[in-house]
Structure formats: structure tokens, C-alpha cells
Design a protein around this motif. Sequence first.
Motif, PDB file in Angstrom:
ATOM      1  N   PRO A   8       0.825  -1.207   0.000  1.00  0.00           N
ATOM      2  CA  PRO A   8       0.000   0.000   0.000  1.00  0.00           C
ATOM      3  C   PRO A   8       0.855   1.251   0.000  1.00  0.00           C
ATOM      4  O   PRO A   8       1.983   1.261   0.469  1.00  0.00           O
ATOM      5  CB  PRO A   8      -0.796  -0.121   1.298  1.00  0.00           C
ATOM      6  CG  PRO A   8       0.094  -0.900   2.198  1.00  0.00           C
ATOM      7  CD  PRO A   8       0.875  -1.838   1.314  1.00  0.00           C
ATOM      8  N   LEU A  10       0.499   5.294   1.236  1.00  0.00           N
ATOM      9  CA  LEU A  10      -0.269   6.306   1.949  1.00  0.00           C
ATOM     10  C   LEU A  10       0.152   7.655   1.413  1.00  0.00           C
ATOM     11  O   LEU A  10       1.327   7.991   1.399  1.00  0.00           O
ATOM     12  CB  LEU A  10       0.016   6.221   3.450  1.00  0.00           C
ATOM     13  CG  LEU A  10      -0.642   7.258   4.354  1.00  0.00           C
ATOM     14  CD1 LEU A  10      -2.149   7.062   4.371  1.00  0.00           C
ATOM     15  CD2 LEU A  10      -0.081   7.162   5.755  1.00  0.00           C
ATOM     16  N   ALA A  49      -3.842  -3.117   1.130  1.00  0.00           N
ATOM     17  CA  ALA A  49      -4.404  -2.167   2.073  1.00  0.00           C
ATOM     18  C   ALA A  49      -5.919  -2.315   2.120  1.00  0.00           C
ATOM     19  O   ALA A  49      -6.545  -2.815   1.175  1.00  0.00           O
ATOM     20  CB  ALA A  49      -4.025  -0.752   1.666  1.00  0.00           C
ATOM     21  N   VAL A  52      -7.993   3.576   5.861  1.00  0.00           N
ATOM     22  CA  VAL A  52      -7.207   4.584   6.561  1.00  0.00           C
ATOM     23  C   VAL A  52      -8.159   5.409   7.410  1.00  0.00           C
ATOM     24  O   VAL A  52      -9.310   5.639   7.028  1.00  0.00           O
ATOM     25  CB  VAL A  52      -6.417   5.475   5.568  1.00  0.00           C
ATOM     26  CG1 VAL A  52      -7.342   6.215   4.621  1.00  0.00           C
ATOM     27  CG2 VAL A  52      -5.504   6.445   6.303  1.00  0.00           C
ATOM     28  N   LEU A  60      -2.534   9.002  12.015  1.00  0.00           N
ATOM     29  CA  LEU A  60      -3.135   8.232  10.936  1.00  0.00           C
ATOM     30  C   LEU A  60      -2.947   6.746  11.198  1.00  0.00           C
ATOM     31  O   LEU A  60      -1.848   6.298  11.552  1.00  0.00           O
ATOM     32  CB  LEU A  60      -2.514   8.608   9.591  1.00  0.00           C
ATOM     33  CG  LEU A  60      -2.973   9.955   9.025  1.00  0.00           C
ATOM     34  CD1 LEU A  60      -2.078  10.379   7.878  1.00  0.00           C
ATOM     35  CD2 LEU A  60      -4.424   9.885   8.567  1.00  0.00           C
ATOM     36  N   VAL A  62      -3.585   2.865   9.482  1.00  0.00           N
ATOM     37  CA  VAL A  62      -3.782   2.152   8.222  1.00  0.00           C
ATOM     38  C   VAL A  62      -4.065   0.688   8.525  1.00  0.00           C
ATOM     39  O   VAL A  62      -3.349   0.054   9.314  1.00  0.00           O
ATOM     40  CB  VAL A  62      -2.533   2.273   7.325  1.00  0.00           C
ATOM     41  CG1 VAL A  62      -2.703   1.456   6.057  1.00  0.00           C
ATOM     42  CG2 VAL A  62      -2.269   3.740   6.974  1.00  0.00           C
ATOM     43  N   ASN A  64      -4.277  -3.075   7.040  1.00  0.00           N
ATOM     44  CA  ASN A  64      -3.724  -3.896   5.957  1.00  0.00           C
ATOM     45  C   ASN A  64      -4.061  -5.362   6.175  1.00  0.00           C
ATOM     46  O   ASN A  64      -4.445  -5.769   7.265  1.00  0.00           O
ATOM     47  CB  ASN A  64      -2.190  -3.795   5.933  1.00  0.00           C
ATOM     48  CG  ASN A  64      -1.681  -2.556   5.245  1.00  0.00           C
ATOM     49  OD1 ASN A  64      -2.402  -1.592   5.070  1.00  0.00           O
ATOM     50  ND2 ASN A  64      -0.428  -2.591   4.872  1.00  0.00           N
ATOM     51  N   ARG A  80       0.028   2.472  13.032  1.00  0.00           N
ATOM     52  CA  ARG A  80      -0.284   3.850  13.405  1.00  0.00           C
ATOM     53  C   ARG A  80       0.926   4.755  13.189  1.00  0.00           C
ATOM     54  O   ARG A  80       2.053   4.386  13.526  1.00  0.00           O
ATOM     55  CB  ARG A  80      -0.752   3.937  14.865  1.00  0.00           C
ATOM     56  CG  ARG A  80      -1.355   5.299  15.216  1.00  0.00           C
ATOM     57  CD  ARG A  80      -2.127   5.267  16.522  1.00  0.00           C
ATOM     58  NE  ARG A  80      -1.261   5.184  17.684  1.00  0.00           N
ATOM     59  CZ  ARG A  80      -1.702   4.985  18.922  1.00  0.00           C
ATOM     60  NH1 ARG A  80      -3.004   4.826  19.154  1.00  0.00           N
ATOM     61  NH2 ARG A  80      -0.851   4.921  19.939  1.00  0.00           N
ATOM     62  N   ASP A 442      -8.705   3.596  -0.317  1.00  0.00           N
ATOM     63  CA  ASP A 442      -9.519   4.349   0.624  1.00  0.00           C
ATOM     64  C   ASP A 442      -9.035   5.789   0.651  1.00  0.00           C
ATOM     65  O   ASP A 442      -7.899   6.087   0.245  1.00  0.00           O
ATOM     66  CB  ASP A 442      -9.429   3.718   2.022  1.00  0.00           C
ATOM     67  CG  ASP A 442     -10.536   4.169   2.957  1.00  0.00           C
ATOM     68  OD1 ASP A 442     -11.522   4.775   2.478  1.00  0.00           O
ATOM     69  OD2 ASP A 442     -10.437   3.919   4.174  1.00  0.00           O
ATOM     70  N   ILE A 453      -5.075   6.059   0.367  1.00  0.00           N
ATOM     71  CA  ILE A 453      -4.163   4.919   0.383  1.00  0.00           C
ATOM     72  C   ILE A 453      -4.424   4.095  -0.867  1.00  0.00           C
ATOM     73  O   ILE A 453      -5.565   3.926  -1.304  1.00  0.00           O
ATOM     74  CB  ILE A 453      -4.323   4.085   1.667  1.00  0.00           C
ATOM     75  CG1 ILE A 453      -3.203   3.044   1.766  1.00  0.00           C
ATOM     76  CG2 ILE A 453      -5.689   3.457   1.774  1.00  0.00           C
ATOM     77  CD1 ILE A 453      -3.053   2.462   3.156  1.00  0.00           C
TER      78      ILE A 453
END
Length: 481
Positions: A8, A10, A49, A52, A60, A62, A64, A80, A442, A453
Motif C-alpha cells: 500500500p 499512503l 491495504a 485509513v 493516521l 492504516v 492492511n 499507526r 480508501d 491509500i
Amino acid sequence: MLRRITLPILLLASTSLYAQTPYWNEFGPDRAAGAFLNITREHRISENAIGVAEDSQQRLLVLNEWDEAATTNLDCAVTRHVRRARALDMGYTGPEDLEGTRRVAADMGGTGFDTCSSLSVDRDDRAVIAGTGDTGEGLGGFLIRLDANGNYDTNFAGDGKFFLRNLAAFDGAQTRLAHAVALANRRVVACGTVTRGSERRLFAMRVTAAGQLDTSFNSTGIRELDFNGAGADEDSCARLLVLPDGDLIVAGITSGGSGNGDYALARIDTGGSLDTTFSGNGLLVVPNGSQLAATPVLSDLGYDAVRDRVLFSCYLVFAALEPSGCIVALHANGTLDTDFDGDGRLIFRYDQYSTIGVSRNAGGTRVRRLLVRADGVVYALGTHFNGGGDATNYGASDVARLRVNPDGSVDPIGSIVYQSFPTVRQSVEPEQDLRSAETLVDAIWYRGSIVFIADRPRYPANVFDHDGDGVLDEPGPIAPV
């Protein structure tokens, strides 16, 4: 077996039309910034991913996949980042000692194959994950809540895990959870699909802060929805939206009258009853609008507060044509808002629009997320599939975002941004810079800009050298990298 690695990305992107160049040092209102993430010990063929989210401290998170080697086990993990994602939050590191990451496993008694579908964060910085797993007797939905440190929250359902298989309402049925949202009052709302034989229906549910069904919602905590009436149901849930007054919009697909599926929406009040001001009975079926046979996909929901209207994003998949994207606008009563592009629908492909001095060859469009600005401007984010020479120049696909005015109009030049990422270096001889494909997963609003992401292979197709030593398909280093 050779493996193609999927990671993924970000990325924060300014909503400015000209902020297309990625900067890799920090997030800011006029910049785009990215981080490559891979949260397992070795590089696997498919680590995608899922979502988010942002917590109260502007960190943030994420979500996965976690793909365990040499087993059928599939779990999830939450990573995180500190504010602005300048670094991983090392206080969130789990027992597997992966930096800033916590593993999440439902493990309901079957193969251990769990697929997560959404990530939300409550006001106490607790991550709420929705998904579906193998129970050993079919599929079952689950909600998992982590505490602010990333541990399973034992104040939620006793061990942090709420399983739909344990509910009397779903005894003997198969369930899936598609989307969950943590509410300000610490409760959780979710939507999913329940299948009993040939009957497949949508449902909405509300769970208390303690991880029990909230019986103040429809007396049972669950509201099951039937869009087709008598006969076999073919309904499925995709997304839910919490409106400012607390009502829920749940949305997905019904087999409907078109033969290929139509869009299905319901409005449910805070007590769990259908809101009859919406379409007369609270249930609405919107035809997919295609003159050709097509499979519709409803991908997201948004709310325009200025005009008190609900919008949903969608796309149509055809047998012999590239997919097309769509946005549909509805008044509060469920009727199409004809002030939006003349009939309430905008049908488009990203390649219809050009950036300043840049255009793209014709290609398919899959819209994934719909973000609505306070003034009603809409951003439709998704994936554009490149054709012709663009596939060589930019890779097979790119993340794209289209800006749509409140009336549904789109400036043909300048309202589209294609997010092409730098080339990747094939590290085996002869060295080459090659393009890879990106797929949007997302997106959220973050500090006035858009964070999204996306998945991309670390290497392009048919390149499988993990660490550049010429040995293919070997475990890679501990990540993120």
C-alpha cells in the motif's frame, strides 16, 4: 513460485489542482506526501491495504492484510503513524515486534482466514475493525475493537471481539460485515449481508460501547431489510453513512428489476425504524441506468449539508467495454436531484477530462471514494486504467481524483488529477526504470486535504527480486520500508 509483491501507499494530496508532485518529507496543505508500507516480516504475493482513519490526536492509522507464510491463515494489522505521518508510532508496536503495528485476528474456528473490510476510530482513539471470517461452518461477520495502545479492548464483548455467529438472530445463517462506524457516544453501527439458503438481505446493527447488541435500536439491535419483497432476495450491503441528525443511510445492491442489479438504499432513524419520509417507506431502489447489460457497484456515500442531499458513488462493469464511473444525487426524500447534471446522475470516465496540458488515452474508471467539501464540491477518487502508450508511460493504472461542482458540472480541463508515482528500479541486470500500477483503496479528509491509500506492486509485472541480490522469491526484511 515467483511472487509479485503488492504494497500500500499512503499519500496526502492537496485539493489544489496544481499539487500533483509528490514530496516525501512531511504533510502540508500544499503538498503531497507518501509512505510505502509493508507490515509483515516477509514480502508476500498479496498484502493489500484496506482502510485509513484519523484519531483525535491527528495520528493516521492504516489497516492492511497480514498474510502468514506457509499457512492458509490470513489476518489483518493496524499500523499507526504520528501526526502528519512523519514517523511510525512506536508505542503502537505489537508482540510480533513489527514497528508501529498491531496484528488483528478474529480466528473463529475455521481456517483462520479473516478478511477485514473497514476501519474506524472512536473518540477515545480505539480502532474498530469490521470484517468476515471462516467460522468452520460458513462465513461470519465480526467487529474487533482495539484500545488506544493497540491491544484487544477487553471492555468490548469481553475480549475485544464481537462475533455475529453468536447472535440468535443469525443462527444457522452466513453473515458478512461490510462497513462499521464508531459513533461519538462510543457505540458502533455497522451494515452487512445475511444469507439463509437463497435469501440474501441487507441488515444494519448497532452495538453498545460494551460490545453488546443495543436493544434501543429496533428492540433487538438489528434491522434486517428486504428490497425485493416475495421471492428470493439478492441484496448486499456496501456502505453506511451517519447523517447529522443520527439517522443512518445504508446502501448496496439489489437484484431489482433490471436483471443485472440496481442500487439499494434505506434510511433508518435512531430508534431503528425505517424513515418513511425517505421514498415513502424508507427503502429506495435506484435503477442502474445503463442501456446495456451491466453489473453495478455502489462504492461510497456522501452528504451535502448545504443542500441536505445524499450522494453515492458507483461504477458499471460491462462484459465487453471498459467500466464507467457514476455519481448519483438524492434529495432528502429520496428523489433524484435534477439540479445535479440535469437528471441527478453524472456518468463519466476519468479520461474525459484533462489536466493542464495533459490528457489520457481512453480507459476504464472505477470510483472508490466520494468526499464532499463543506460547500458541496465533490471529489470522486478511484482508479483509471491506462490504455495505449499511457500504459508504458504511466503504468497499467493510476489513482485519479475528479472535482465535481455542486450542480454536477465538471471543468473539462483542470478538474482531474492523475496521481502517477515515480518509476521503480529493477535492480537485476540490466537495470531499468519501470512503471507500476496503482489502485485506490480508501480516502479521508485530513487537515483540510485528502489522504488516500493505494496499492501498488513494489516491482512491475514479472520482476520478483525482493532485495536486489539476484535471488528470487526469498523472504525480505522486516518492514515497513
